[in-house]
Design a protein around this motif. Structure first.
Motif, PDB file in Angstrom:
ATOM      1  N   UNK A 171       0.837  -1.206   0.000  1.00  0.00           N
ATOM      2  CA  UNK A 171       0.000   0.000   0.000  1.00  0.00           C
ATOM      3  C   UNK A 171       0.871   1.255   0.000  1.00  0.00           C
ATOM      4  N   UNK A 199       2.275   1.796  -3.353  1.00  0.00           N
ATOM      5  CA  UNK A 199       1.247   2.416  -4.175  1.00  0.00           C
ATOM      6  C   UNK A 199       1.139   3.908  -3.890  1.00  0.00           C
ATOM      7  N   UNK A 200       1.200   4.217  -2.604  1.00  0.00           N
ATOM      8  CA  UNK A 200       1.081   5.616  -2.171  1.00  0.00           C
ATOM      9  C   UNK A 200       2.202   6.459  -2.765  1.00  0.00           C
ATOM     10  N   UNK A 260       1.948   6.833  -6.603  1.00  0.00           N
ATOM     11  CA  UNK A 260       0.978   7.860  -6.980  1.00  0.00           C
ATOM     12  C   UNK A 260       1.529   9.261  -6.722  1.00  0.00           C
ATOM     13  N   UNK A 261       2.142   9.429  -5.545  1.00  0.00           N
ATOM     14  CA  UNK A 261       2.682  10.756  -5.211  1.00  0.00           C
ATOM     15  C   UNK A 261       3.736  11.172  -6.227  1.00  0.00           C
ATOM     16  N   UNK A 309       2.222  12.194  -9.476  1.00  0.00           N
ATOM     17  CA  UNK A 309       1.646  13.540  -9.455  1.00  0.00           C
ATOM     18  C   UNK A 309       2.718  14.625  -9.441  1.00  0.00           C
ATOM     19  N   UNK A 329      -6.825  10.421  -3.480  1.00  0.00           N
ATOM     20  CA  UNK A 329      -6.249   9.086  -3.672  1.00  0.00           C
ATOM     21  C   UNK A 329      -5.534   8.594  -2.423  1.00  0.00           C
ATOM     22  N   UNK A 330      -4.734   9.483  -1.820  1.00  0.00           N
ATOM     23  CA  UNK A 330      -4.008   9.064  -0.621  1.00  0.00           C
ATOM     24  C   UNK A 330      -4.980   8.748   0.514  1.00  0.00           C
ATOM     25  N   UNK A 344      -6.261   5.324  -0.110  1.00  0.00           N
ATOM     26  CA  UNK A 344      -5.288   4.301   0.291  1.00  0.00           C
ATOM     27  C   UNK A 344      -5.316   4.123   1.813  1.00  0.00           C
ATOM     28  N   UNK A 385      -8.850  -0.671  -3.100  1.00  0.00           N
ATOM     29  CA  UNK A 385      -7.708  -0.554  -4.013  1.00  0.00           C
ATOM     30  C   UNK A 385      -8.145  -0.746  -5.462  1.00  0.00           C
ATOM     31  N   UNK A 412      -9.951   2.383  -6.456  1.00  0.00           N
ATOM     32  CA  UNK A 412      -8.998   3.483  -6.525  1.00  0.00           C
ATOM     33  C   UNK A 412      -8.118   3.373  -7.771  1.00  0.00           C
ATOM     34  N   UNK A 453      -7.612   6.220 -10.348  1.00  0.00           N
ATOM     35  CA  UNK A 453      -6.299   6.856 -10.499  1.00  0.00           C
ATOM     36  C   UNK A 453      -5.807   6.746 -11.926  1.00  0.00           C
TER      37      UNK A 453
END
Lengths: 625, 371
Positions: free
Chosen positions: A13, A16-17, A20-21, A24, B293-294, B297, B313, B316, B320
């Protein structure tokens, strides 16, 4: 097991976080690059995308003759242009445009290439004066041709076609050479400017100022908003001194008698040009949308040279018309009096060489009047011998021969009147006195243009004031017609009036006495004139050029004139190529004068005699000089 | 059915962020559909599309409430039914759908048009969450993966046939996101990706339509066809780049207002936002999307059970993927595809489906302490 699974999940997770960050952050950097780093470039492109400047061409000034008749006007035509914006493929647009309008893609590409320097937001004209069918085709394909625009533009029109074409000139797209040469003239690529004649001479006056429309367009090229409009300022209205009737009389008479050549008629009191014709002529309408290559070549290679303005650009031997200048010189210098007499025995010897008179039998005793009337060579040999070349040069120049006339036309050519200095300069040799004898009768190294002889005649006619011939009578600069004043080119000739009167009397006799100008005679009006023959080729030269056609070798004929003799109102010259004798040019002048006086008296305009007085070869063998 | 105490666990910040994005979307739809001519005629210068979208937002909030209300476990237990319903609807689209722009994507229901493909990620995520929740993925064999893959393939084919490759491809990240978080061994994950790579030339040849191939080629070299498919990409970059730091102002963007960008209210709404609101507007909205999104999660991390976490997930990942792809595309950095920007682009079905998605995510987080 469960805990291990739980920790794997937590780990993934957070992977994934962070993925994504990071994504962006990368996106933010991309937008920063486009929006901040590259902003200027994209902003400019976006501006070009939707802004267009449409030229609003100013109509050129309308031209009238002295009677207010239209000589040059404008009509509206449609041009098809292409906007070269970044989003559209130029190749594809020009191919498609060529396809739907039925023109050649090469012509369109050529126009685009020629206008590479034009800013992108300004449309480039690719098809001038499009037909209605072509415009309709472009409209029908506007979705595929969003960057093709149809603009309405004023186009020059010459309603009188070939009449006075050399005076009016023609217009054409400004060339790159002209752009660089006339940097300060405010010309831009694609502008239409005068190329010859008055269109060129008074281009500044006639052109006006183009306006512009600043518009915003959408992606289909449709105008959605007009930001600003600068209205065009049309060119000035201009009135010419030309009288279309006299002008056309000259042109018609040339056609009637079957000659090419030139004619000029002036008002001897003002210097106004009443007519200035050069035959053959051309139709300036052919140039208004850019003349096509074949037609241009045909005009350039035509052996009769229709583009040459013979009246101001043709240099010819003046022949006997030059005797007027020699007579004036002799009287003005006080070398002789009008009563001075010479015995002509058909020829005389000067400086060891025998010079013949044109009449084998001789003229007997002749004074100034008779000598002019009979065009006696021996008399003028004698005067020339006494004057010497430099004094002849001085007076011929004062009368306007071999001198700049000052006429308001471009590309003027000057004649040549020799002098000792001139010979020294051109050949490095000294002048021989014997050469003066030929010059005294207008032969040898003397050449003049028709306009110069017209100025001479006008000067003799008005009593000695050399005026500047001019074509502009009045200009309307927005506050009504403002006349253009007459201009003297020099001081009044200091010839004793009785002396000048003798010359004029002689010229009257040429037409009304036993002279050679009888064919210029008018009822009710006293015409004064003089014929002349311009040798095309020497006798020896004629033998060498055996294969040439006889017509090409025939001499040119001159007729110079003014009328009425006592109070002249018209003065001028007719030059008829290969007419062989000056008296055959006279009927053309006669018709011009007939029309001129008929108009003055408000009579119906005369017609030309039904049967042209054609040359009867040989029958006139011993007449004239 | 719902315990009052549960309300205290609703993630109101997430709700606020989602609603805020939808309202920004409404504003951008207003701007992109602004017609100066109509504006002077009408008393209230608001176009019909803005009203439609606003109505969809209201419906979406109701749907979101419903999705919060029903325990997600009841939904996962009945996931197959939901899956079957959506699959049936997609079949209907293929047979009776409304055609527009060369594709059959819509069902006409009582005066409204519905785009079932917008909802496809939800039953897929439910089905897979239920499936993965019951089976330990660490002990997974290829055959189990094949069963899961079959669920994906079923919907994929139905949507791709419309054709709507963009929406179909959105199903793949749902699957990949779930198996990744579910702890699928990296080796197996690698095999899945390798198979995808091996199959892509085959897909290129047989699965893609000509226009789709053209779009990809154009993306690699937009100058090749500046008037055709490359046009949108070039214009997108011009639109974004001309916005600058602070933008041209609301309804002041020339690229959007003068229609240099096609379907600005739809696929390219973010380009217009970038043009009119500038880099600062971009930063703000990117931040909002990332926050959403965060936060999701976080919901997955807090989930009471695996099924809940996988469900979050899956949903999401689909969301995403669409957001990232659309934003990349709206900057002219990805091939043009009919993928809309969730929460912002014009489209009722998409907005309602996204609301439902976040309803479910809220649902999982809210019930983290229940049994």
């Amino acid at each position: 097991m469960l805990i291990e699974e739980r920790s794997t999940q937590t780990l993934r997770l957070s992977v994934l976080k962070w993925t994504l960050t990071t994504t962006f952050v990368v996106l933010a950097v991309c937008f920063w690059y486009l929006q901040v780093a590259q902003h200027t470039r994209f902003l400019e492109t976006a501006e070009n995308n939707h802004r267009r400047t449409l030229a609003l061409d100013a109509p050129r000034g309308v031209v009238f003759d002295r009677g207010g008749r239209l000589l040059v006007e404008n009509r509206y035509a449609r041009n098809i242009s292409i906007v070269r914006d970044q989003a559209h493929d130029l190749e594809r647009t020009s191919d498609l445009l060529a396809n739907v309008t039925g023109t050649s893609p090469d012509a369109i590409r050529e126009a685009l290439a020629r206008n590479r320097g034009v800013p992108n937001y300004r449309p480039v004209v690719v098809i001038r004066d499009a037909t209605l069918a072509q415009v309709a085709a472009v409209m029908a394909h506007r979705y595929e041709l969003p960057n093709a625009v149809v603009e309405q533009v004023p186009v020059r029109e010459y309603p009188a076609h070939a009449a006075a074409a050399h005076v009016l000139g023609y217009v054409g797209e400004v060339s790159e050479l002209q752009l660089t040469r006339q940097k300060d003239a405010g010309l831009r690529l694609g502008d239409i400017i005068g190329q010859t004649g008055l269109e060129r001479q008074y281009n500044r006056l006639l052109m006006g100022n183009a306006g512009a429309q600043f518009v915003r367009v959408n992606s289909l090229g449709r105008e959605v908003r007009v930001d600003r409009t600068v209205d065009p300022v049309s060119g000035r209205r201009v009135q010419l001194t030309i009288d279309l009737d006299v002008q056309q009389a000259a042109e018609k008479a040339f056609a009637h008698y079957g000659y090419t050549g030139a004619a000029v008629a002036l008002d001897p009191n003002t210097g106004e040009v009443l007519a200035l014709a050069s035959v053959p002529s051309f139709d300036p309408n052919a140039f208004v949308n850019g003349i096509d290559h074949a037609a241009w070549r045909a005009l350039l290679t035509d052996p009769r040279r229709p583009l040459q303005n013979r009246a101001i650009q043709g240099r010819y031997s003046p022949g006997s018309t030059f005797k007027i200048a020699v007579a004036t010189a002799a009287l003005g210098e006080g070398v002789v009096k009008p009563s001075f007499r010479v015995q002509c025995a058909g020829g005389a010897s000067f400086h060891g060489r025998y010079f013949r008179c044109w009449r084998r039998g001789g003229h007997g005793w002749v004074d100034m009047r008779r000598a002019i009337e009979q065009s006696c060579n021996v008399y003028f040999y004698t005067l020339g011998n006494r004057l010497g070349i430099d004094r002849i040069h001085k007076w011929a120049t004062r009368l306007g021969l071999g001198a700049t006339s000052g006429i308001d036309l471009p590309h003027v050519v000057r004649g040549i009147v020799p002098s000792t200095a001139w010979k020294k300069l051109t050949t490095g040799q000294r002048w021989y006195r014997g050469e003066t004898i030929s010059v005294a009768i207008g032969q040898g190294p003397v050449s003049v243009t028709p306009i110069e002889l017209a100025v001479m005649m006008s000067t003799i006619a008005n009593g000695g004031t050399r005026l500047v011939p001019h074509l502009l009578k009045a200009v309307d600069e927005g506050r009504g017609w403002r006349p253009v004043p007459a201009q003297a080119a020099g001081p009044v000739l200091d010839v004793p009036p009785p002396a000048l009167e003798a010359v004029r009397r002689g010229l009257w006799l040429v037409v009304n006495g036993a002279g050679t100008g009888g064919r210029g005679r008018l009822e009710h009006y006293d015409v004064a004139g003089k014929t002349g023959t311009a040798q095309v080729i020497s006798v020896e030269g004629a033998e060498r050029a055996g294969e040439q056609t006889a017509r090409d070798l025939r001499d040119h004929g001159w007729f110079v004139f003014f009328a009425p003799a006592d109070r002249p109102q018209i003065a001028g010259v007719v030059f008829a190529e290969h007419s062989e004798h000056g008296y055959l040019a006279a009927p053309i002048a006669k018709y011009m004068m007939q029309v001129f006086f008929a108009k003055q008296e408000r009579r119906p305009l005369p017609t030309l005699p039904p049967t042209p007085a054609l040359v009867a070869d040989g029958a006139t063998g011993d007449l004239d000089d | 059915m719902i315990d009052h105490r549960l309300y205290r666990h609703i993630d109101w910040l997430l709700v606020a962020a989602v609603v805020l994005l939808a309202i920004v979307g409404l504003a951008m739809i207003y701007s992109t559909t602004y017609d100066p001519m109509a504006a002077t005629r009408a008393r209230i210068p608001i176009g019909p599309r803005v009203w439609t979208q606003a109505a969809a937002l209201v419906v979406g909030l109701v749907v979101m409430a419903a999705a919060v209300w029903i325990d997600y476990r009841r939904l996962t237990q009945n996931a197959l039914v939901l899956y079957a319903i959506v699959a049936a609807m997609l079949l209907c689209v293929l047979l009776l759908g409304v055609t527009a722009g060369g594709a059959r994507r819509w069902l006409s229901v009582g005066g409204f048009t519905l785009q079932p493909s917008a909802f496809a990620t939800i039953p897929l995520a439910l089905v897979l969450a239920a499936y993965f929740g019951e089976n330990r993925l660490t002990a997974w064999k290829g055959s189990d993966l094949a069963v899961a893959g079959a669920f994906v393939a079923g919907l994929f084919v139905l949507i791709a046939r419309q054709p709507d490759l963009g929406s179909a491809i959105t199903l793949l990240p749902v699957f990949l996101g779930m198996v990744f978080v579910a702890g699928l061994r990296l080796r197996l994950l690698g095999i899945v990706l390798a198979m995808g790579l091996v199959l892509s030339p085959v897909a290129w040849k047989y699965a893609l339509a000509d226009y789709q191939r053209a779009r990809i080629v154009t993306f690699l070299d937009p100058g090749q066809d500046p008037l055709g498919a490359g046009y949108q990409q070039i214009q997108a970059r011009i639109t974004v780049g001309s916005g600058g730091l602070t933008g041209k102002g609301f309804v002041q963007g020339t690229q959007g207002q003068y229609k240099f960008l096609p379907v600005a209210h739809n696929d390219f709404i973010y380009s217009v936002l970038a043009e009119e609101q500038g880099f600062l507007g971009v930063l703000a909205t990117l931040g909002l999307y990332l926050f959403v999104m965060l936060r999701s999660i976080e919901a997955a991390r807090l989930a009471k059970d695996r099924t809940g976490a996988y469900l979050v997930i899956g949903l999401l990942s689909g969301f995403a993927f669409q957001v990232v792809y659309n934003i990349t595309m709206s900057a002219g950095l990805a091939p043009v595809k009919g993928l809309t920007l969730p929460l912002m682009s014009y489209g009722g079905s998409s907005l309602i489906a996204t609301c439902a998605t976040f309803g479910l995510i809220l649902n999982v987080r809210m019930r983290r302490f229940t049994n």
